[in-house]
Design a protein around this motif. Structure first.
Motif, PDB file in Angstrom:
ATOM      1  N   ILE A  39       0.893  -1.012  -0.094  1.00 39.65           N
ATOM      2  CA  ILE A  39      -0.048   0.062  -0.089  1.00 39.65           C
ATOM      3  C   ILE A  39       0.931   1.127   0.125  1.00 39.65           C
ATOM      4  N   ILE A  40       1.975   1.234   0.787  1.00 44.71           N
ATOM      5  CA  ILE A  40       2.707   2.251   0.720  1.00 44.71           C
ATOM      6  C   ILE A  40       3.481   2.697  -0.630  1.00 44.71           C
ATOM      7  N   SER A  41       3.853   1.748  -1.368  1.00 43.96           N
ATOM      8  CA  SER A  41       4.452   1.825  -2.719  1.00 43.96           C
ATOM      9  C   SER A  41       3.425   2.453  -3.637  1.00 43.96           C
ATOM     10  N   PHE A  42       2.252   1.902  -3.425  1.00 49.02           N
ATOM     11  CA  PHE A  42       1.140   2.357  -4.510  1.00 49.02           C
ATOM     12  C   PHE A  42       0.911   3.845  -4.085  1.00 49.02           C
ATOM     13  N   ALA A  43       0.720   4.269  -2.905  1.00 48.99           N
ATOM     14  CA  ALA A  43       0.635   5.569  -2.134  1.00 48.99           C
ATOM     15  C   ALA A  43       1.682   6.565  -2.835  1.00 48.99           C
ATOM     16  N   ALA A  44       2.958   6.141  -2.773  1.00 50.47           N
ATOM     17  CA  ALA A  44       4.049   6.831  -3.323  1.00 50.47           C
ATOM     18  C   ALA A  44       3.879   7.157  -4.716  1.00 50.47           C
ATOM     19  N   GLU A  45       3.548   5.870  -5.307  1.00 50.61           N
ATOM     20  CA  GLU A  45       3.585   6.102  -6.839  1.00 50.61           C
ATOM     21  C   GLU A  45       2.496   7.063  -7.142  1.00 50.61           C
ATOM     22  N   ASN A  46       1.348   7.097  -6.622  1.00 52.61           N
ATOM     23  CA  ASN A  46       0.226   8.005  -6.957  1.00 52.61           C
ATOM     24  C   ASN A  46       0.635   9.505  -6.561  1.00 52.61           C
ATOM     25  N   GLU A  47       1.494   9.699  -5.506  1.00 52.53           N
ATOM     26  CA  GLU A  47       1.868  10.925  -5.216  1.00 52.53           C
ATOM     27  C   GLU A  47       2.845  11.507  -6.190  1.00 52.53           C
ATOM     28  N   ALA A  48       3.572  10.763  -6.746  1.00 56.44           N
ATOM     29  CA  ALA A  48       4.574  10.915  -7.677  1.00 56.44           C
ATOM     30  C   ALA A  48       3.788  11.365  -9.051  1.00 56.44           C
ATOM     31  N   ARG A  49       2.904  10.574  -9.541  1.00 52.73           N
ATOM     32  CA  ARG A  49       2.013  11.090 -10.466  1.00 52.73           C
ATOM     33  C   ARG A  49       1.260  12.251 -10.333  1.00 52.73           C
ATOM     34  N   ALA A  50       0.723  12.548  -9.095  1.00 54.03           N
ATOM     35  CA  ALA A  50       0.294  13.797  -8.815  1.00 54.03           C
ATOM     36  C   ALA A  50       0.870  15.239  -8.904  1.00 54.03           C
ATOM     37  N   ARG A  51       2.188  14.889  -8.208  1.00 56.79           N
ATOM     38  CA  ARG A  51       3.298  15.817  -8.512  1.00 56.79           C
ATOM     39  C   ARG A  51       3.552  16.094 -10.052  1.00 56.79           C
ATOM     40  N   ALA A  52       3.703  15.058 -10.636  1.00 63.23           N
ATOM     41  CA  ALA A  52       4.009  15.398 -12.249  1.00 63.23           C
ATOM     42  C   ALA A  52       3.071  16.069 -12.840  1.00 63.23           C
ATOM     43  N   MET A  53       1.776  15.611 -12.553  1.00 64.76           N
ATOM     44  CA  MET A  53       0.470  16.279 -13.247  1.00 64.76           C
ATOM     45  C   MET A  53       0.492  17.835 -12.873  1.00 64.76           C
ATOM     46  N   ILE A  54       0.578  17.920 -11.740  1.00 65.99           N
ATOM     47  CA  ILE A  54       0.592  19.517 -11.098  1.00 65.99           C
ATOM     48  C   ILE A  54       1.861  20.282 -11.788  1.00 65.99           C
ATOM     49  N   ALA A  55       3.080  19.744 -11.919  1.00 66.99           N
ATOM     50  CA  ALA A  55       4.253  20.446 -12.711  1.00 66.99           C
ATOM     51  C   ALA A  55       3.935  20.645 -13.933  1.00 66.99           C
ATOM     52  N   ALA A  56       3.193  19.424 -14.800  1.00 64.15           N
ATOM     53  CA  ALA A  56       2.886  19.846 -15.994  1.00 64.15           C
ATOM     54  C   ALA A  56       1.846  20.702 -16.232  1.00 64.15           C
ATOM     55  N   LYS A  57       0.695  20.842 -15.347  1.00 60.19           N
ATOM     56  CA  LYS A  57      -0.014  21.870 -15.276  1.00 60.19           C
ATOM     57  C   LYS A  57       0.421  23.422 -15.215  1.00 60.19           C
ATOM     58  N   ASP A  58       1.488  23.411 -14.175  1.00 59.57           N
ATOM     59  CA  ASP A  58       2.441  24.720 -14.179  1.00 59.57           C
ATOM     60  C   ASP A  58       2.992  25.272 -15.347  1.00 59.57           C
TER      61      ASP A  58
END
Length: 73
Positions: free
Chosen positions: A2-21
């Motif tokens: 579960i921790i690796s899944f949460a970390a992967e989702n966090e990394a994806r979310a950060r990448a999407m935020i950076a792309a949006k910016d």
């Protein structure tokens, strides 16, 4: 697991935020460039109209060193 899944989702979310910016910044830059180019077009049109008013003789006039129209003698 579960921790690796949460970390992967966090990394994806950060990448999407950076792309949006990045897209937002690029859009602002392109909008500013489009406005600047349009303003230059308008300025050139105003200068052209002013030159036509300054030179009522029209295209038969010659241009002086500054590029402004001058009537032929």
């Amino acid at each position: 697991m579960i921790i690796s899944f949460a970390a992967e989702n966090e990394a994806r979310a950060r990448a999407m935020i950076a792309a949006k910016d990045n897209v937002s910044r690029k859009l602002e830059d392109l909008t500013a460039l489009a406005r600047q180019l349009r303003q230059e077009e308008i300025t050139n049109e105003v200068i052209e109209l002013a030159d036509q008013v300054d030179d009522p003789a029209g295209p038969s006039g010659t241009r002086n060193a500054s590029g402004r129209s001058r009537n032929k003698p």
